[in-house]
Design a protein around this motif. Structure first.
Motif, PDB file in Angstrom:
ATOM      1  N   ILE A 238       0.760  -1.426  -0.078  1.00 41.48           N
ATOM      2  CA  ILE A 238       0.443  -0.011  -0.422  1.00 41.48           C
ATOM      3  C   ILE A 238       0.932   1.078  -0.131  1.00 41.48           C
ATOM      4  N   LEU A 239       2.040   0.809   0.707  1.00 43.68           N
ATOM      5  CA  LEU A 239       3.047   2.280   1.022  1.00 43.68           C
ATOM      6  C   LEU A 239       3.826   1.952  -0.012  1.00 43.68           C
ATOM      7  N   GLY A 240       4.245   1.524  -0.701  1.00 46.36           N
ATOM      8  CA  GLY A 240       5.003   1.512  -1.814  1.00 46.36           C
ATOM      9  C   GLY A 240       6.329   1.504  -1.241  1.00 46.36           C
ATOM     10  N   LYS A 241       6.600   1.362  -0.349  1.00 43.69           N
ATOM     11  CA  LYS A 241       7.936   1.374   0.133  1.00 43.69           C
ATOM     12  C   LYS A 241       7.838   0.215   1.054  1.00 43.69           C
ATOM     13  N   ARG A 242       9.380  -0.318   2.068  1.00 38.61           N
ATOM     14  CA  ARG A 242       9.704  -1.215   2.212  1.00 38.61           C
ATOM     15  C   ARG A 242      10.581  -0.425   3.212  1.00 38.61           C
ATOM     16  N   TYR A 243      10.043  -1.471   4.467  1.00 45.93           N
ATOM     17  CA  TYR A 243      10.563  -1.234   5.735  1.00 45.93           C
ATOM     18  C   TYR A 243      11.798  -1.592   6.070  1.00 45.93           C
ATOM     19  N   LYS A 244      12.741  -2.210   5.340  1.00 43.90           N
ATOM     20  CA  LYS A 244      13.786  -3.033   5.851  1.00 43.90           C
ATOM     21  C   LYS A 244      14.713  -1.522   4.491  1.00 43.90           C
ATOM     22  N   ASP A 245      14.116  -1.062   3.297  1.00 41.89           N
ATOM     23  CA  ASP A 245      14.725  -0.010   3.052  1.00 41.89           C
ATOM     24  C   ASP A 245      14.616   1.360   3.698  1.00 41.89           C
ATOM     25  N   THR A 246      13.547   1.997   4.170  1.00 40.66           N
ATOM     26  CA  THR A 246      12.801   3.226   4.854  1.00 40.66           C
ATOM     27  C   THR A 246      12.814   3.235   6.461  1.00 40.66           C
ATOM     28  N   GLY A 247      13.123   1.821   7.483  1.00 40.27           N
ATOM     29  CA  GLY A 247      12.752   2.118   8.264  1.00 40.27           C
ATOM     30  C   GLY A 247      11.974   2.639   8.828  1.00 40.27           C
ATOM     31  N   GLU A 248      12.023   3.192   9.930  1.00 36.45           N
ATOM     32  CA  GLU A 248      10.716   4.417  10.457  1.00 36.45           C
ATOM     33  C   GLU A 248      11.029   4.962   9.741  1.00 36.45           C
ATOM     34  N   MET A 249       9.448   6.241   9.756  1.00 36.47           N
ATOM     35  CA  MET A 249       9.093   7.134   9.077  1.00 36.47           C
ATOM     36  C   MET A 249       8.951   8.720   9.470  1.00 36.47           C
ATOM     37  N   PRO A 250       8.845   9.791   9.634  1.00 38.69           N
ATOM     38  CA  PRO A 250       9.035  10.690  10.348  1.00 38.69           C
ATOM     39  C   PRO A 250       7.288  10.843  10.117  1.00 38.69           C
ATOM     40  N   VAL A 251       6.412  11.700  10.599  1.00 40.31           N
ATOM     41  CA  VAL A 251       4.823  11.968  10.203  1.00 40.31           C
ATOM     42  C   VAL A 251       5.072  13.033   8.952  1.00 40.31           C
ATOM     43  N   GLU A 252       5.979  13.896   8.791  1.00 37.16           N
ATOM     44  CA  GLU A 252       6.023  14.205   8.293  1.00 37.16           C
ATOM     45  C   GLU A 252       6.626  13.704   6.651  1.00 37.16           C
ATOM     46  N   VAL A 253       7.029  12.526   6.453  1.00 38.22           N
ATOM     47  CA  VAL A 253       7.448  12.343   5.268  1.00 38.22           C
ATOM     48  C   VAL A 253       6.038  10.998   5.073  1.00 38.22           C
ATOM     49  N   TRP A 254       5.632  10.512   6.359  1.00 35.47           N
ATOM     50  CA  TRP A 254       5.054   9.256   5.734  1.00 35.47           C
ATOM     51  C   TRP A 254       3.623  10.204   5.396  1.00 35.47           C
ATOM     52  N   GLY A 255       3.436  11.244   6.417  1.00 40.89           N
ATOM     53  CA  GLY A 255       2.063  11.916   6.121  1.00 40.89           C
ATOM     54  C   GLY A 255       1.742  11.892   4.459  1.00 40.89           C
ATOM     55  N   THR A 256       3.065  13.036   3.739  1.00 44.67           N
ATOM     56  CA  THR A 256       2.654  12.722   2.272  1.00 44.67           C
ATOM     57  C   THR A 256       2.453  11.906   1.492  1.00 44.67           C
ATOM     58  N   VAL A 257       2.675  10.505   1.609  1.00 41.57           N
ATOM     59  CA  VAL A 257       2.224   9.599   0.924  1.00 41.57           C
ATOM     60  C   VAL A 257       0.756   9.896  -0.163  1.00 41.57           C
ATOM     61  N   PHE A 258      -0.069   9.938   1.043  1.00 41.07           N
ATOM     62  CA  PHE A 258      -1.180   9.086   0.882  1.00 41.07           C
ATOM     63  C   PHE A 258      -2.297  10.982   0.545  1.00 41.07           C
ATOM     64  N   ASN A 259      -3.051  10.139  -0.462  1.00 40.58           N
ATOM     65  CA  ASN A 259      -4.119  11.950  -0.559  1.00 40.58           C
ATOM     66  C   ASN A 259      -5.712  11.135  -0.643  1.00 40.58           C
ATOM     67  N   TYR A 260      -6.071  11.804   0.198  1.00 37.11           N
ATOM     68  CA  TYR A 260      -7.487  11.229   1.025  1.00 37.11           C
ATOM     69  C   TYR A 260      -8.724  11.722   0.206  1.00 37.11           C
ATOM     70  N   LYS A 261     -10.142  10.866  -0.340  1.00 29.70           N
ATOM     71  CA  LYS A 261     -11.280  11.609  -0.635  1.00 29.70           C
ATOM     72  C   LYS A 261     -12.458  10.733  -0.503  1.00 29.70           C
ATOM     73  N   ASP A 262     -13.143  11.088  -0.383  1.00 35.74           N
ATOM     74  CA  ASP A 262     -14.622  10.281   0.705  1.00 35.74           C
ATOM     75  C   ASP A 262     -15.005  10.309  -1.007  1.00 35.74           C
ATOM     76  N   ASP A 263     -16.176   9.751  -0.443  1.00 38.96           N
ATOM     77  CA  ASP A 263     -17.128   8.718  -2.015  1.00 38.96           C
ATOM     78  C   ASP A 263     -17.236   9.630  -3.086  1.00 38.96           C
ATOM     79  N   ASP A 264     -17.046  11.088  -2.709  1.00 42.61           N
ATOM     80  CA  ASP A 264     -17.339  11.539  -4.040  1.00 42.61           C
ATOM     81  C   ASP A 264     -16.472  12.631  -4.423  1.00 42.61           C
ATOM     82  N   GLY A 265     -15.406  12.273  -4.495  1.00 41.70           N
ATOM     83  CA  GLY A 265     -13.461  12.520  -5.255  1.00 41.70           C
ATOM     84  C   GLY A 265     -13.732  14.090  -3.656  1.00 41.70           C
ATOM     85  N   ASN A 266     -13.932  13.998  -2.962  1.00 39.45           N
ATOM     86  CA  ASN A 266     -13.738  15.414  -1.984  1.00 39.45           C
ATOM     87  C   ASN A 266     -12.689  15.430  -1.571  1.00 39.45           C
TER      88      ASN A 266
END
Ligand SMILES: [Zn+2]
Ligand SMILES: [Zn+2]
Lengths: 276, 177
Positions: free
Chosen positions: B87-115
């Motif tokens: 889902i993340l498109g990354k491997r834990y063994k490559d990234t290790g721990e990820m600060p919130v400001e890094v992994w928090g930007t991986v996804f774009n969130y939308k509701d069922d209406d596309g908002n």
């Protein structure tokens, strides 16, 4: 810090000709410094602490890692509890029920003839979890570790040295075994760099394969745990009740042949004294 | 004033506590220096290892075939299991721990209406804020632009001592619900 091992056995006392050399009493360790006395766990080995010269001070602190029977079964036979002049402190892991209630199930008929409330000593109970506290010259830290039910290990420090005590511990629990990143390793902060670690080494590697999740370690895992945490000396304890002296010799010789770690390791023997 | 007011996973209110002052930077450097030398660290601080409740959650996640993300109390991603790697498109063994400001930007969130979905509505954000479990189904779009409808269940890790030590988010494909 003067450490004396009075109980080395896990689960049930196994006293007899086949266990004479290593000993058959369950977990109990005496730790003394500057006249202050700690008793770690109250297995059947606690009966020898009754005769300790270190009891003269008038105060003794009993530190319980958890309340499994092999760690409390000697408590009712510890003489200072019946001495009105003695100040006894019992420290044990917090849980939903109070420590007094949980120990009271042992200190009540029909299991034991004397109620907790009727013990004549000056008794104080302390509930601890991930705690730091001071007893005389000892700075003590407790942390929860991997073992069924609320179970803690101790890191005991005085001005000279650090002694880590984790007698019941399964750090290798999980699909991939022992984590090599100490951040993810249960008990690692208790043991890190300790001058002496006394650790669970109940099983052989083959026995452990059939007892995953029982809360104990193979001897090999215990040695690896000590290596990962950089301890300076390791004593393996909580011997399986099925392991006779002969079997323990075999296990230890095999371990020595297979492993060359940069620190001394040995099996716990009742009566062994260590000065740190 | 916050570090990332438009961050995906955190509310403005939470970012307000993450302002980097000179003293923060100083303490970060001190901690890095201490952790560099294990022996020195051992004598200075005991809380090197994660709480046992976090460690056991990771061990459990390692055994599961459903994606699991584990964060500390600040939302930093401290572990994700193999199914979560897809889902993340990354491997834990490559990234290790990820600060919130890094992994928090991986996804774009939308509701069922596309908002676009407000970060305050995300289950993990709510769990970190309120220390309660939450569940919600919505759309995510990862960095590769792939959109997927997903359900997220989050719960707080509150240990024996009553201490809040982190949070877990489990991602379910709705077909698995
Ligand atoms: Zn035990
Ligand atoms: Zn036990």
């Amino acid at each position: 810090m003067n450490i004396t091992i009075w109980g080395v056995r896990g689960s049930i006392p196994t006293i007899g000709p086949d266990t004479n050399e290593y000993g058959g009493n369950t977990s109990c360790i005496e730790v003394e410094a500057n006249g202050w006395l700690l008793v770690l766990d109250a297995g059947s080995g606690i009966q020898y602490v009754n005769h300790s010269q270190n009891l003269k001070r008038g105060r003794v602190d009993i530190l319980l890692t958890h309340l499994h029977m092999d760690h409390i079964q000697g408590l009712g036979f510890f003489r200072p509890l019946f001495d009105p002049s003695m100040e006894v402190h019992i420290w044990g892991p917090a849980s939903n029920d109070s420590l007094r209630y949980r120990l009271g199930r042992y200190f009540s008929p029909p299991l034991f003839p004397v109620h907790f409330r009727d013990l004549p000593c000056k008794l104080t109970l302390h509930e601890i979890d991930n705690s730091s506290f001071q007893i005389g010259p000892f700075e003590i830290q407790s942390r929860y570790v991997t073992h069924p039910g609320p179970t803690i290990g101790f890191r005991i420090k005085n001005e000279h040295s650090v002694f880590a005590y984790i007698p019941d511990h399964e750090p290798a629990l999980g699909p991939t075994g022992m984590p090599h990143d100490v951040k993810w390793l249960s008990g690692s902060d208790l043991a890190l760099g300790a001058d002496l670690l006394l650790h669970d080494g109940q099983y052989t590697v083959d026995e452990y394969k059939h007892r995953i999740g029982w809360g104990h370690s193979s001897i090999e895992d215990a040695v690896e745990f000590a290596a990962l945490t950089g301890v300076k000396r390791l004593i393996l304890s909580h011997h399986d009740p099925m392991h006779t002296d002969k079997k323990l010799h075999e296990i230890f010789n095999h371990l020595k042949e297979k492993n060359t770690y940069p620190f001394p390791f040995e099996l716990a023997i009742e009566g062994l004294q260590v000065k740190l | 004033m916050g570090v990332r007011k438009h961050g995906w996973l955190f509310s403005v209110q939470q970012f307000d506590s993450l302002v980097f002052t000179p003293s923060h930077i100083f303490f970060t450097i001190v901690i890095k220096l201490l952790t560099f030398n294990v022996g020195l660290y051992a004598s200075k601080a005991l809380d090197m290892a994660y709480d046992i409740e976090i460690i056991l959650n990771r061990q459990l996640a390692d055994c599961l075939s459903i994606p699991v993300f584990i964060t500390d109390t600040n939302g930093n991603l401290i572990f994700y299991n193999e199914p979560a790697e897809d889902i993340l498109g990354k491997r834990y063994k490559d990234t290790g721990e990820m600060p919130v400001e890094v992994w928090g930007t991986v996804f774009n969130y939308k509701d069922d209406d596309g908002n676009a979905l407000a970060t305050e509505e995300l289950p993990l954000v709510k769990t970190l804020k309120n220390r309660l479990p939450y569940h919600k189904t919505f759309w995510i779009q990862n960095l590769k632009g792939i959109a997927e409808r997903i359900s997220v269940t989050s719960y707080p890790i509150i240990g024996r001592a009553g201490k809040f030590v982190g949070a877990v988010a489990i991602f379910w494909r709705p077909s698995e619900e």
